[in-house]
Design a protein around this motif. Structure first.
Motif, PDB file in Angstrom:
ATOM      1  N   MET A  88      16.648 -11.968 -16.558  1.00 46.15           N
ATOM      2  CA  MET A  88      17.813 -11.210 -16.110  1.00 46.15           C
ATOM      3  C   MET A  88      18.792 -12.120 -15.384  1.00 46.15           C
ATOM      4  O   MET A  88      18.371 -13.034 -14.646  1.00 46.15           O
ATOM      5  CB  MET A  88      17.399 -10.074 -15.176  1.00 46.15           C
ATOM      6  N   PHE A  89      20.079 -11.834 -15.578  1.00 46.32           N
ATOM      7  CA  PHE A  89      21.132 -12.633 -14.966  1.00 46.32           C
ATOM      8  C   PHE A  89      22.139 -11.708 -14.281  1.00 46.32           C
ATOM      9  O   PHE A  89      22.456 -10.630 -14.791  1.00 46.32           O
ATOM     10  CB  PHE A  89      21.811 -13.502 -16.022  1.00 46.32           C
ATOM     11  N   HIS A  90      22.657 -12.135 -13.148  1.00 43.30           N
ATOM     12  CA  HIS A  90      23.459 -11.261 -12.291  1.00 43.30           C
ATOM     13  C   HIS A  90      24.959 -11.485 -12.457  1.00 43.30           C
ATOM     14  O   HIS A  90      25.420 -12.445 -13.073  1.00 43.30           O
ATOM     15  CB  HIS A  90      23.049 -11.449 -10.831  1.00 43.30           C
ATOM     16  N   GLY A  91      25.738 -10.582 -11.836  1.00 40.75           N
ATOM     17  CA  GLY A  91      27.187 -10.657 -11.875  1.00 40.75           C
ATOM     18  C   GLY A  91      27.741 -11.756 -10.990  1.00 40.75           C
ATOM     19  O   GLY A  91      27.049 -12.332 -10.141  1.00 40.75           O
ATOM     20  N   TYR A  92      29.018 -12.022 -11.169  1.00 43.33           N
ATOM     21  CA  TYR A  92      29.699 -13.133 -10.499  1.00 43.33           C
ATOM     22  C   TYR A  92      29.614 -12.999  -8.982  1.00 43.33           C
ATOM     23  O   TYR A  92      29.918 -11.950  -8.414  1.00 43.33           O
ATOM     24  CB  TYR A  92      31.160 -13.159 -10.941  1.00 43.33           C
ATOM     25  N   ALA A  93      29.186 -14.085  -8.342  1.00 40.69           N
ATOM     26  CA  ALA A  93      29.090 -14.220  -6.887  1.00 40.69           C
ATOM     27  C   ALA A  93      27.994 -13.359  -6.269  1.00 40.69           C
ATOM     28  O   ALA A  93      27.868 -13.319  -5.046  1.00 40.69           O
ATOM     29  CB  ALA A  93      30.438 -13.907  -6.218  1.00 40.69           C
ATOM     30  N   CYS A  94      27.201 -12.686  -7.084  1.00 43.74           N
ATOM     31  CA  CYS A  94      26.113 -11.838  -6.570  1.00 43.74           C
ATOM     32  C   CYS A  94      24.796 -12.604  -6.556  1.00 43.74           C
ATOM     33  O   CYS A  94      24.784 -13.832  -6.520  1.00 43.74           O
ATOM     34  CB  CYS A  94      26.016 -10.573  -7.414  1.00 43.74           C
TER      35      CYS A  94
END
Length: 320
Positions: A88-94
Motif C-alpha cells: 500500500m502507498f499513501h497520498g502526498y505528504a501523508c
C-alpha cells in the motif's frame, strides 16, 4: 479547469514528452535496485490486535536511506508460503496510515506492507542531496541537478518495487499473489510499482498523481496537487525559456511513461470532477496500459471519498 468528455479522455495520448533514453534510465535504476539486499528489521508495534501481528518494518533503500513500513500479517498463519499480500502507498505528504485498515485485510487472510515515502509525513528518511532548489514540493526536487538520477521520485519509485520484493520474500506470502494499492500519490506509486516489479498480479490505482505534468500545467494548476510546478516557473523560469527542458526532465518520473510496462491486472479508479489530479492526466497513463485493465468511473465525484470502493478493492485482492 478545461477538461474533456469521457470519450475524449479515453482517446487522450498525453502532452508531456518521454525522454529518448527513458528505457535506459529505468534499466540502469533497476540494476541498482537488484544490487540492493532485501534485508529488513521487524519491530513489534505498539498497536496490537487479536486478529493480526503488527510490526514496524525498516529496510535500506537505494542511496542508503532508511525506509519505514507498517507490516500486518494474519494471526492464523501457521508457516509456509501460500497467502496473498498487498503493498500500500499513501497520498502526498501523508504517511502509511492507521493500523485498522490493514488489520481488516489481515482478518481476510491478506498480509499488508504499507510504505512511508521518503521525507514526507511518515518515518522514512530522505537523505537525497541535490543541486538546485527544493522549493515547495517533491516533484521538482532534483530538477536542476545535472544528473537526472537525483530526481526525488526516482528513488521513491524504486522504494515501491523494493517494498513489493520484500513482501514477496516473506515466508507467509506467495510471491505470485501480491497486489498493489493506493490513492492519489499512492495511486501513482501503485502504477510505478507494478511497472518496475512485473510480478505484481493486481494493481488498484485510485485517481493517481504524478502523471502528464505538462497537461497538469495547462489546467488550473494553482488549485491542484501540481501547484509546485507553478512555484518553480514563477521563481526560476518566469519566461519559460527552459520549459521544454523542464518537462523533458520530468518525463523520467512521469507514470504515463512507465504505464506500458505494467503486466498486472489493473482496476483503475477515477472521478470525472477531480480538480486535484485532473482526469486527463490520469487517462494519459491509463490509456498506455496494454495489460488486462478495467476502468471504474465515478462521474459526479472528484478527489474524495468514493462510496463502495473499499469493498470493491478488498474483493479484488481476496481473489489474488
Amino acid at each position: 479547469m478545461n477538461e474533456r468528455s469521457l470519450p475524449q479522455l479515453q482517446a487522450y495520448g498525453g502532452s508531456s514528452p518521454k525522454p529518448a533514453d527513458f528505457g535506459d534510465y529505468w534499466d540502469r535504476a533497476l540494476r541498482e535496485l537488484d544490487a540492493q539486499p532485501l534485508d529488513y528489521e521487524l519491530v513489534p508495534a505498539e498497536f496490537t490486535s487479536p486478529l493480526a501481528d503488527c510490526f514496524h518494518l525498516y529496510f535500506t533503500g537505494v542511496g542508503g536511506a532508511r525506509i519505514h513500513c507498517k507490516y500486518v500479517r494474519p494471526k492464523t498463519i501457521s508457516g509456509g508460503k501460500g497467502g496473498p499480500g498487498v503493498v500500500m502507498f499513501h497520498g502526498y505528504a501523508c504517511d502509511s496510515g492507521d493500523w485498522l485498515e490493514k488489520v481488516g485485510y489481515a482478518a481476510h487472510g491478506i498480509s499488508v506492507l504499507a510504505m512511508d515515502c521518503r521525507g514526507q509525513g511518515g518515518l522514512s528518511e530522505d537523505n537525497l542531496t541535490v543541486q538546485g532548489t527544493t522549493v515547495r514540493g517533491h516533484i521538482i526536487r532534483g530538477i536542476d541537478d545535472p544528473d537526472p538520477d537525483h530526481l526525488y521520485y526516482r528513488n521513491v519509485f524504486l522504494d515501491t518495487a523494493q517494498t513489493a520484493r520484500i513482501l514477496m520474500a516473506m515466508p507467509e506470502v506467495d510471491p505470485k499473489r501480491v497486489g498493489a494499492f493506493g490513492l492519489s500519490q499512492g495511486g501513482g506509486l501503485t502504477v510505478a510499482c507494478a511497472s518496475l516489479e512485473p510480478r505484481i498480479k493486481v494493481a488498484v490505482p485510485v485517481y493517481p498523481f504524478l502523471s502528464d505534468y505538462k497537461r497538469a500545467w495547462e489546467t488550473n494548476i494553482t488549485t491542484s496537487a501540481y501547484e509546485e510546478l507553478n512555484y518553480y516557473f514563477r521563481f526560476f523560469d518566469p519566461h519559460h525559456l527552459r520549459e521544454e527542458e523542464i518537462f523533458g526532465r520530468l518525463g523520467y518520473i512521469d507514470i504515463q511513461n512507465l504505464a506500458g510496462r505494467v503486466q498486472a491486472k489493473v482496476l483503475w479508479v477515477t472521478g470525472l470532477t477531480d480538480t486535484i489530479c485532473p482526469p486527463s492526466t490520469q487517462f494519459a497513463a491509463y490509456n498506455k496500459i496494454t495489460a488486462d485493465k478495467e476502468l471504474l468511473v465515478y462521474h459526479e465525484y472528484g478527489h474524495e471519498y468514493l462510496p463502495y470502493l473499499a469493498d470493491r478493492t478488498l474483493q479484488a485482492f481476496m481473489n489474488l
